[in-house]
Every structure is written in structure tokens, then in C-alpha cells.
Design a protein around this motif. Structure first.
Motif, mmCIF file in Angstrom:
data_model
loop_
_atom_site.group_PDB
_atom_site.id
_atom_site.type_symbol
_atom_site.label_atom_id
_atom_site.label_comp_id
_atom_site.label_asym_id
_atom_site.label_seq_id
_atom_site.Cartn_x
_atom_site.Cartn_y
_atom_site.Cartn_z
ATOM 1 N N ASN B 8 8.353 22.680 13.951
ATOM 2 C CA ASN B 8 8.536 22.275 15.343
ATOM 3 C C ASN B 8 9.978 21.797 15.511
ATOM 4 O O ASN B 8 10.506 21.097 14.647
ATOM 5 N N ARG B 9 10.594 22.190 16.627
ATOM 6 C CA ARG B 9 11.974 21.781 16.875
ATOM 7 C C ARG B 9 11.999 20.275 17.130
ATOM 8 O O ARG B 9 11.146 19.746 17.843
ATOM 9 N N LEU B 10 12.979 19.613 16.543
ATOM 10 C CA LEU B 10 12.992 18.146 16.591
ATOM 11 C C LEU B 10 13.074 17.593 18.012
ATOM 12 O O LEU B 10 12.292 16.744 18.402
ATOM 13 N N ALA B 51 15.732 21.124 8.330
ATOM 14 C CA ALA B 51 15.106 19.839 8.657
ATOM 15 C C ALA B 51 16.050 18.696 8.312
ATOM 16 O O ALA B 51 16.163 17.725 9.063
ATOM 17 N N GLN B 54 18.420 17.781 10.933
ATOM 18 C CA GLN B 54 17.782 17.289 12.166
ATOM 19 C C GLN B 54 17.553 18.371 13.210
ATOM 20 O O GLN B 54 17.628 18.127 14.405
ATOM 21 N N VAL B 56 14.724 20.674 12.892
ATOM 22 C CA VAL B 56 13.268 20.868 12.990
ATOM 23 C C VAL B 56 12.543 19.808 12.157
ATOM 24 O O VAL B 56 13.161 19.093 11.379
ATOM 25 N N VAL B 57 11.204 19.750 12.346
ATOM 26 C CA VAL B 57 10.340 18.920 11.496
ATOM 27 C C VAL B 57 9.136 19.752 11.066
ATOM 28 O O VAL B 57 8.815 20.774 11.679
ATOM 29 N N ASP B 58 8.460 19.253 10.037
ATOM 30 C CA ASP B 58 7.202 19.870 9.556
ATOM 31 C C ASP B 58 7.354 21.359 9.236
ATOM 32 O O ASP B 58 6.717 22.219 9.857
#
Lengths: 551, 102
Positions: B8-10, B51, B54, B56-58
Motif C-alpha cells: 500500500n502506498r504510504l 518501503a 517511505q 510504501v508499507v506492507d
């Protein structure tokens, strides 16, 4: 209703500033996701399947028109034009951007709202009867005590890192509309033989993967001891609650593993050590908070012939009046449920426009008060009976007049796999299909009071364990699969539903529910015997037989 | 095997997949398909580095398959992530596709 004092205002503004800075540092890379995640959760911000989700607190489900309009504004400006009201009397927005959440929280703070303690291992939003301050059967207004608990628990340093989340509910009436027995602490207001106010106290109720009905630990707790006793319970839990296994960390497991008598003794010991001290509730403080919740200046009853005439002449009004009104303590008044369960709709969803309609109605006819019910509906607690036809007319124009409160289509459903990152199956489309199957007024009326509750995973946010008919969606070999439980209830005679047999596919589950409903219609002792009574009389056998045949 | 890397985009939470040249794409159709364990490991590493920047996440990988020339996630959950809520076709990626088609 409660109004912020200087302390509350500064506290919330400080929190907004703090979170704004945390978001800035996260985006700049000064905080890793691992460091940031607990911080965003403390402000109610989750990352779900499609986007972030922001859960905004509606303390004890009470708000006014200005606050509701603000929620509508946020839905429109920062989200996709709608919001989702939850079983904890809160509202969730499903599509906010991380970089805009500080702005959303600033806007909320303008109307004395926030997202504090809507997530994380702390004491969550205290919930209460949605007819509080209005119901004819009420002993005292539970929101007074919910507010006192809110003030005591907000960022309580000792209880910010509990083994797991902690939920408290309060009901002010003997008929429990707040599901107190399935909360970590359930409080039921009571009067003793001297006429003094106090609480019956339950501990260790909860749903999730290990559902349990709370155990009574006090028949009567004096009002003045509310905080000392609650603190004693929390201390015992904080000390002995398990931290080795997330799934065994709630207080219900502690009650179960320790045994009620021993745990009660632990609580009483802690209570003895702190009672009579700083946590004793001063009467004048209770009175001060109570003044915030004073009843509005009720009007003289209007001409109720308007109401009676509408029953005869206005299409659909008789059903609405029968189903969506609750007896009020003030002559000439009623409490009115605005169903967020239109036939075929997503339970608990309201568009920005609908929120504004409700805000307008609250101002014009409802003494500026709105409630969110844990059953995912809205309530205007104080409406003159003579005004109900006019309110109904407006509701009808905006798709808000479904006359189904408490009926088969008034379904609780969690967001399920359509939104939730934890879900293993969809809930909302199952609710929609059941609603369509039973949606005609005749069919609903024939079936009578029936609570269906649906969860899309074992965490049970849709309260399926306490549905008269409960549905749990799981994943089995890559497919959605639905388990049916029968006989659950979350009122003063709470019970956990029993699994009736093997589960059903997404395609089959609505037929299975209809089989259960038809079986009830066949075996009931007349219309007066509702589903739950019939189930408790005959048990699961006829339902099992109808669903699976003789085995 | 056929896999793609997703996250998912941060800043807005948007579902994205790793496309060609290490670029995150919003449409699964543009994702870079990984056919060996080595390619998957390299892509996950690329995702993890993103990630750390900073973006994206997960970050994780998912199984995909091809149906009628279209890339489809194997798990139903991932199909919903790639489209949007199944009962609100006016929301999520599916809505944008419908708009574009109209």
C-alpha cells in the motif's frame, strides 16, 4: 449534552498537534512504520484493504447536529461521500489519506470530536444505551457515568499499555440495550433498598474467538466507588492478564483461568487498598456532570390526533410507528430510530447528505440530540409524538424511513472482506442478500423480532455469537464459508449462540437462513413467541433436522 | 509459478503492485510477473528498499494467474484489493476502470 471545558479543549488540540507532527515525521522518514503504527492506532487510524480507515469516537453514542454536519463535511471533503456507523457507536471513514488525517482531526476538534482511544490496548470508547436520558424504563442516565469513566480513562498512564483492548458498557435500565454482559466490564445501574444509585457489575464478558458472558462480581456497587472499583479491576487485569498470547489476553480469559472467586478476591483486595481515597466520586462532581446531561426543555405535548391520523392515512407510517418508536419518560414524547438498514443496503452506512438530513431533523424536531446505536442505527431520542409524521415524511424522501428496527432485516454486519484487512469472508453482501430475501413488510411482520448478526472473521466485530441467528464467515479451501449459530442474545439474559452444524457456501447461506426462519414459523406457539423464546423452548433439534435432514 | 509483489502506498494507502523497472503501479495489469523464486526474492528486496524510502508499507508477494488474457490474483481477498468493495462498484479501482471505459 457534555461540553468541553478548557482542559478538554487543550487536551484534544495538543493531541492533534502531536499527531500532525508524528505524520510529518513518518512521511519524512524520521519514523519507521514499526514505530509509527502504534502511534497512528492510538489516533484511530488503521490501514485496511484499499486504503487507510479513520475511526472517530462518538462518546457513548451521543452527538449534536453541528457534530453530525461536520462528519458529513469530512465524508465529502476527505472521503467518498459516506461514513460507516459501528457497533461501538463510533463512525469509520473508509478512504482517508494519511497526509490529510491531521487536517481531519483539526476539523473534528473544532466540534469537540476526536479519534482518541478508538484503537489500541487501552480503555476504548465507553458505550451506553442509545435511549439514555429518554427511555421510560430508565433508573438513571448512564451517560453521566460513561463521561466520568471517559475522563478518568483518557490517556490514563497506568492503563495505556494493557495486555489487550478493554471495553466498558453501561445501561441505565433493567432492560439491557447496551449488551453490557458481553463487555470486559458491564455496568447496570441499579437502586438499593435505601433508594441509592449504584451498579450491578459484570466482568469478563466478550466475543471474539472465545465468546463468554460476563460474570457478576458485585450486586451493588455504590456510585461513589465507581472509579475506585473500576481501577481495582483494571489493576488486577493489568497485573495478571496474559501478555504471552494475543488471543488469550482479554480479561475474559483471566476470569476463566483464574476462577471467579479468586479473581473477585483479588479485585476486592485491591479495592480495599484504594477505596475512600482520591478516586472516590464526590457527589457534587457527579451532579456537575449530570447537569450537562440534563433533559432538554420539553415542550407541552402536541396534538396527537396528527399522529393517529397519519397511522390511518400515511402509507407505511403505521409500520414505522409500531417498529421504530420507543417509549419516552416524558408525556407526549417518543424516541425515534432512524434505520441505517434500507432493504438491500450496507448496514450502518450513511451518505453525507443523509447525515445532514438527520442533523436538520435533530435541530428542528429533536432538541438537537442524535444518538448512534450499537445496532448501527441512528436515534432521535426526544421527538414530540405529534411531530413524528413530519419527521417520517422527510426520512422517507431520503431513504431513511425503513420500518425495520428490531426485525429480521435490521442486521448487524462488520465491514468484512470488502474493506477489512483481517476479514476472511464478506459480511455486507450476505446482509444485503438476507435483507432482500425477507424485505417485504408482510414477511418481516410475520417473522417478528429477530436479530441476525454477521461477522466476516473470528474476531466477531459483527457480534455473531449473540445474534438470535449468528453468521460467521471463514475461508475454507480458498472459498468463503459461513457457519450458523442459533440462540445467542446480548440483553439482560445474554447467551452465546450454539453452532448448529456444518457451514454453508456464500451461495447457500441465505437459503439456510430462510430454512431456519421457516422452521421457527412452523414450530412457534403463536405470534407472541418470538424466535429466541421458541429456540430456548425447543433447542436446536428441529432446526438441525430442517437444515441437514435426519442424520 | 506466477507471482507479483504488492503493497500500500504510504501517503494515501492506495493498493499498488511492483511494475517494470521497480516502479509502483496502480493497475494490476501493469504489474511485473515473477516466474522464479529468485525473481520473487529480488522483487521483494526491491519492495523492502522502497518501503525504507517511505514510499510504501506492507510489502508482500501474491499468487496470480491469467484468465482471458487478464492478470487475476488467486486469492479472493487479493481480487477484492485489486478491484474495490464487491458491493460498491462505484468505489475503488474498479470505479476508475469503469470511468475510463465510459
Amino acid at each position: 449534552m457534555y461540553r468541553y471545558d478548557e482542559f478538554d479543549r487543550e487536551f484534544v488540540l495538543a493531541r492533534v498537534a502531536q499527531f500532525s507532527d508524528q505524520v510529518r515525521r513518518r512521511l519524512a522518514g524520521d519514523l519507521t512504520e514499526e514505530q509509527f503504527k502504534p502511534l497512528r492506532l492510538m489516533n484511530g487510524l488503521y490501514l485496511q484493504l484499499h486504503a487507510y480507515m479513520l475511526r472517530v469516537a462518538v462518546p457513548y453514542g451521543t452527538m449534536n447536529a453541528v457534530q453530525m454536519r461536520k462528519l458529513a463535511h469530512i465524508a465529502r471533503k476527505y472521503d467518498r461521500g459516506y461514513g460507516h456507523f459501528t457497533t461501538r457507536q463510533n463512525i469509520q471513514f473508509n478512504w482517508p489519506r494519511l497526509d490529510e488525517t491531521p487536517e481531519i482531526l483539526s476539523e473534528l476538534a473544532e466540534v469537540e470530536m476526536h479519534a482518541i482511544q478508538t484503537s489500541g490496548n487501552c480503555i476504548r470508547n465507553v458505550t451506553a444505551d442509545h435511549f439514555a436520558g429518554a427511555a421510560a424504563d430508565e433508573i438513571a442516565d448512564p451517560r453521566v457515568y460513561a463521561e466520568i469513566l471517559r475522563q478518568w480513562s483518557s490517556l490514563h498512564p497506568e492503563f495505556s499499555f494493557l495486555p489487550r483492548k478493554f471495553k466498558i458498557a453501561i445501561t441505565g435500565a433493567p432492560h439491557d440495550r447496551a449488551a453490557v454482559q458481553v463487555h470486559d466490564i458491564g455496568l447496570q445501574l441499579a437502586r438499593n433498598e435505601n433508594g441509592e444509585t449504584g451498579f450491578i457489575v459484570y466482568v469478563g464478558g466478550g466475543l471474539g474467538r472465545t465468546p463468554m458472558v460476563g460474570r457478576k462480581v458485585r450486586d451493588f456497587l455504590p456510585e461513589a466507588d465507581l472509579l475506585a472499583y473500576t481501577e481495582a479491576i483494571l489493576r488486577v487485569y493489568n497485573l495478571y492478564g496474559r501478555r504471552d498470547n494475543k488471543y488469550k489476553a482479554r480479561i475474559k480469559i483471566l476470569v476463566h483461568e483464574t476462577g471467579l472467586e479468586e479473581l473477585k478476591a483479588d479485585i476486592e483486595r485491591e479495592f480495599e487498598a484504594i477505596r475512600g481515597g482520591i478516586l472516590t466520586l464526590p457527589k457534587d462532581e457527579v451532579d456537575r456532570i449530570e447537569a450537562y446531561f440534563a433533559a432538554p426543555a420539553f415542550k407541552v405535548p402536541g396534538d396527537e390526533r396528527l399522529f393517529d391520523a397519519a397511522i390511518e392515512t400515511m402509507p407505511g407510517f403505521a409500520d414505522f410507528a409500531r417498529q421504530n418508536l420507543n417509549a419516552h419518560r416524558q408525556p407526549g414524547y417518543t424516541s425515534l430510530t432512524i434505520s441505517l438498514k434500507p432493504i438491500g443496503g450496507a448496514p450502518g452506512d450513511a451518505s453525507a447528505e443523509q447525515m445532514e438530513v438527520v442533523a436538520d431533523l435533530a435541530e428542528k424536531y429533536g432538541h438537537n440530540e442524535i444518538r448512534v446505536s450499537h445496532e448501527q442505527n441512528l436515534v432521535l431520542p426526544h421527538v414530540l409524538k405529534s411531530d413524528v409524521p413530519a419527521v417520517y415524511q422527510v426520512l422517507k424522501e431520503h431513504g431513511l424511513a425503513e420500518a425495520n428496527a428490531g426485525l429480521v432485516t435490521d442486521i448487524i454486519a462488520c465491514p468484512g472482506m470488502d474493506y477489512c484487512a483481517l476479514a476472511t469472508a464478506r459480511s455486507i453482501p450476505v446482509a444485503q442478500r438476507i435483507s432482500e430475501r425477507f424485505g417485504t413488510p408482510e414477511r418481516q411482520k410475520e417473522i417478528g423480532d429477530l436479530k441476525i448478526k454477521i461477522s466476516g472473521c473470528i474476531n466477531a466485530c459483527g457480534h455473531h455469537h449473540v445474534g438470535h441467528i449468528g453468521i460467521l464467515g471463514v475461508e475454507k479451501k480458498g472459498k468463503e464459508f459461513y457457519q450458523i449459530t442459533l440462540g445467542g442474545s446480548a440483553d439482560e439474559k445474554s447467551s452465546i449462540g450454539e453452532i448448529v452444524g456444518r457451514g454453508f457456501s456464500y451461495e447457500e447461506v441465505v437459503d439456510a437462513v430462510e430454512t431456519v426462519v421457516d422452521t421457527y414459523l412452523n414450530i412457534r406457539n403463536g405470534e407472541e413467541e418470538d424466535f429466541l423464546q421458541a429456540y430456548r423452548r425447543v433447542g436446536e433439534a428441529p432446526f438441525k433436522e430442517a437444515l441437514y435432514g435426519t442424520q | 509459478m506466477m507471482k507479483v509483489v504488492t503493497a500500500n502506498r504510504l501517503f494515501d494507502g492506495e493498493v499498488v503492485w511492483l511494475g517494470a523497472g521497480g516502479r509502483w503501479v496502480e493497475d494490476l495489469g501493469e504489474a511485473h510477473v515473477l516466474e522464479t523464486k529468485e525473481a520473487e526474492a529480488a522483487a521483494l528486496e526491491e519492495g523492502a528498499a522502497s518501503a525504507d524510502r517511505q514510499e510504501v508499507v506492507d510489502v508482500y508477494s501474491i499468487d496470480v494467474t491469467v484468465e482471458e488474457g487478464m492478470l487475476i490474483p488467486v486469492r479472493f481477498r487479493e481480487q477484492i484489493r485489486a478491484a474495490g468493495p464487491t458491493m460498491r462498484l462505484d468505489l475503488g479501482k474498479q470505479a476508475r476502470r469503469r470511468e475510463n471505459a465510459a
